[in-house]
Design a protein around this motif. Structure first.
Motif, mmCIF file in Angstrom:
data_model
loop_
_atom_site.group_PDB
_atom_site.id
_atom_site.type_symbol
_atom_site.label_atom_id
_atom_site.label_comp_id
_atom_site.label_asym_id
_atom_site.label_seq_id
_atom_site.Cartn_x
_atom_site.Cartn_y
_atom_site.Cartn_z
ATOM 1 N N UNK A 146 0.823 -1.214 0.000
ATOM 2 C CA UNK A 146 0.000 0.000 0.000
ATOM 3 C C UNK A 146 0.860 1.268 0.000
ATOM 4 N N UNK A 147 0.222 2.380 -0.409
ATOM 5 C CA UNK A 147 0.879 3.683 -0.376
ATOM 6 C C UNK A 147 -0.040 4.665 0.352
ATOM 7 N N UNK A 148 0.438 5.868 0.511
ATOM 8 C CA UNK A 148 -0.361 6.899 1.167
ATOM 9 C C UNK A 148 -1.010 7.848 0.163
ATOM 10 N N UNK A 149 -0.993 7.487 -1.124
ATOM 11 C CA UNK A 149 -1.594 8.350 -2.145
ATOM 12 C C UNK A 149 -3.109 8.376 -1.976
ATOM 13 N N UNK A 150 -3.714 9.559 -1.841
ATOM 14 C CA UNK A 150 -5.169 9.623 -1.639
ATOM 15 C C UNK A 150 -5.933 9.312 -2.928
ATOM 16 N N UNK A 151 -7.138 8.763 -2.734
ATOM 17 C CA UNK A 151 -8.000 8.471 -3.876
ATOM 18 C C UNK A 151 -8.534 7.055 -3.807
ATOM 19 N N UNK A 152 -9.378 6.715 -4.781
ATOM 20 C CA UNK A 152 -9.916 5.374 -4.861
ATOM 21 C C UNK A 152 -11.168 5.183 -4.042
ATOM 22 N N UNK A 153 -11.950 4.149 -4.362
ATOM 23 C CA UNK A 153 -13.245 3.943 -3.708
ATOM 24 C C UNK A 153 -13.213 3.073 -2.462
ATOM 25 N N UNK A 154 -12.079 2.396 -2.197
ATOM 26 C CA UNK A 154 -12.031 1.439 -1.088
ATOM 27 C C UNK A 154 -10.994 1.903 -0.076
ATOM 28 N N UNK A 155 -11.410 2.540 1.015
ATOM 29 C CA UNK A 155 -10.453 3.024 2.017
ATOM 30 C C UNK A 155 -9.553 1.902 2.517
ATOM 31 N N UNK A 156 -8.264 2.180 2.531
ATOM 32 C CA UNK A 156 -7.308 1.215 3.040
ATOM 33 C C UNK A 156 -6.869 0.154 2.051
ATOM 34 N N UNK A 157 -7.570 0.005 0.933
ATOM 35 C CA UNK A 157 -7.218 -1.039 -0.023
ATOM 36 C C UNK A 157 -7.049 -0.517 -1.444
ATOM 37 N N UNK A 158 -7.472 0.730 -1.699
ATOM 38 C CA UNK A 158 -7.439 1.256 -3.066
ATOM 39 C C UNK A 158 -6.039 1.284 -3.649
ATOM 40 N N UNK A 159 -5.027 1.503 -2.808
ATOM 41 C CA UNK A 159 -3.672 1.620 -3.327
ATOM 42 C C UNK A 159 -3.015 0.265 -3.575
ATOM 43 N N UNK A 160 -3.746 -0.821 -3.332
ATOM 44 C CA UNK A 160 -3.205 -2.164 -3.570
ATOM 45 C C UNK A 160 -3.978 -2.950 -4.617
#
Length: 348
Positions: A201-215
């Motif tokens: 995971x990263x700390x880049x904001x965005x995506x529809x799934x909190x905590x999982x969008x960056x993966x």
């Protein structure tokens, strides 16, 4: 410096520590300053509210939605306006991505399977001149999978990366490493699992799934010359150097660089231009109803010193831009050699 000069015994230990150091939690080094996404244009056509895939072929930009009232492939101009629509040659189930093939065709990735109950998925070829195309069914070796990512190598090998909420994603290709021109229509052609890929995971904001969008892996693309692959999550794009055009090997080796694409509410589309720039796009923001812009990251392939395919096996040929860890290793080697020379001189 004083410690290095006074004792050669510490050099191997220091070198071993550096060589064993992990490349970082982000699975890819951040590119140089200035390599950031810029707004290219903003789509306004309702058909692109669920924009899921981008591809550039022959200097033309194509986009595909994965749902909505109009699921036709569209061609965009430089202002993101729709200039042409192509009906799907066959009735797809859930097209999630699109790739430009070296055969001059668009390859639609009918891979979506949120409920994981499809016995086969499919690729659909589309001739952007005539609109004609064919269906090629694919079958996973280990049961139904949900996927949104298709990469087609410069040699025509299609590679599918699944979308996993927990744990690594699977990497699949046609059994026997068949190319798109060797697939059977309608098939099915059996896929083989060749490995896994875990990003974030990263700390880049965005995506529809909190905590999982960056993966969660949502799209992919290959540069026109086949030497750089991009795989994205909802929030970041990862770059893989493939100097020998072997996309599978590049994915298994892990990413070389990561480009953050913050603020995309559901970023799923990525493509390379002929100039080596990177395009990204997202579905509509469900909270505001606003269509996010298509963004461009300029000079992405220039971040790599690409070997020619003929020189890919030459040890003296150039390689990808060194990540930070690689640079540190190189520096330590230089210091180690300098220390040995200094000690020998003092001994004399």
């Amino acid at each position: 410096m004083r410690g290095v000069r006074s004792s050669a015994a510490g050099v191997p230990l220091l070198l071993a520590v550096v060589l064993a150091a992990p490349a970082g939690a982000d699975d890819g080094q951040v590119p140089p300053a200035g390599v950031v996404p810029e707004v290219l244009c903003t789509p306004s056509d309702p058909a692109l509210a669920e924009l899921s895939g981008l591809a550039v072929l022959g200097g033309r930009v194509f986009a595909t939605p994965d749902a909505g009232p109009d699921e036709r492939i569209v061609e965009l101009d430089s202002e993101c306006a729709v200039v042409q629509r192509f009906p799907d040659p066959v009735d797809p189930y859930d097209v999630e991505d699109m790739a430009a093939g070296s055969d001059g065709r668009l390859w639609l990735a009918d891979l979506g399977d949120n409920s994981r109950n499809r016995q086969t998925v499919a690729l659909v070829s589309l001739d952007p001149e005539s609109g004609a195309g064919d269906l090629y069914r694919l079958r996973y070796p280990d049961g139904p999978q949900d996927a949104e990512t298709l990469l087609v190598s410069a040699d025509g090998e299609p590679v599918v990366v699944t979308k996993s909420l927990f744990g690594p994603s699977g990497i699949y290709r046609p059994a026997g490493a068949r190319t798109v021109t060797e697939l059977e229509s309608p098939g099915p052609t059996d896929l083989e699992r060749v490995g896994t890929l875990a990003l974030g995971p990263t700390e880049t904001p965005g995506g529809p799934v909190p905590g999982a969008s960056s993966s969660m892996i949502t799209g992919g693309a290959v540069s026109e010359d086949g030497t750089v692959a991009a795989v994205r999550t909802y929030t970041d794009v990862y770059l893989f150097h493939a100097p020998d055009r072997d996309i599978v090997a590049a994915l298994l080796s892990g990413p070389d660089l990561r480009i953050a694409v913050p603020g995309e509410p559901q970023g799923e589309a990525v493509a390379f231009t002929a100039d080596g720039d990177l395009l990204t796009a997202s579905e509509v923001n469900s909270d505001t109803g606003e269509q996010p812009p298509v963004r461009i990251v300029r000079g992405v392939t220039d971040l790599f010193v690409a070997d020619s395919p003929e020189d890919a096996g030459d040890e003296e040929s150039s390689t990808a831009v060194l990540p930070v860890v690689g640079a540190v290793v190189a520096a330590v080697v230089v210091l180690a050699l300098a220390a040995v020379v200094t000690i020998r001189r003092r001994g004399r």
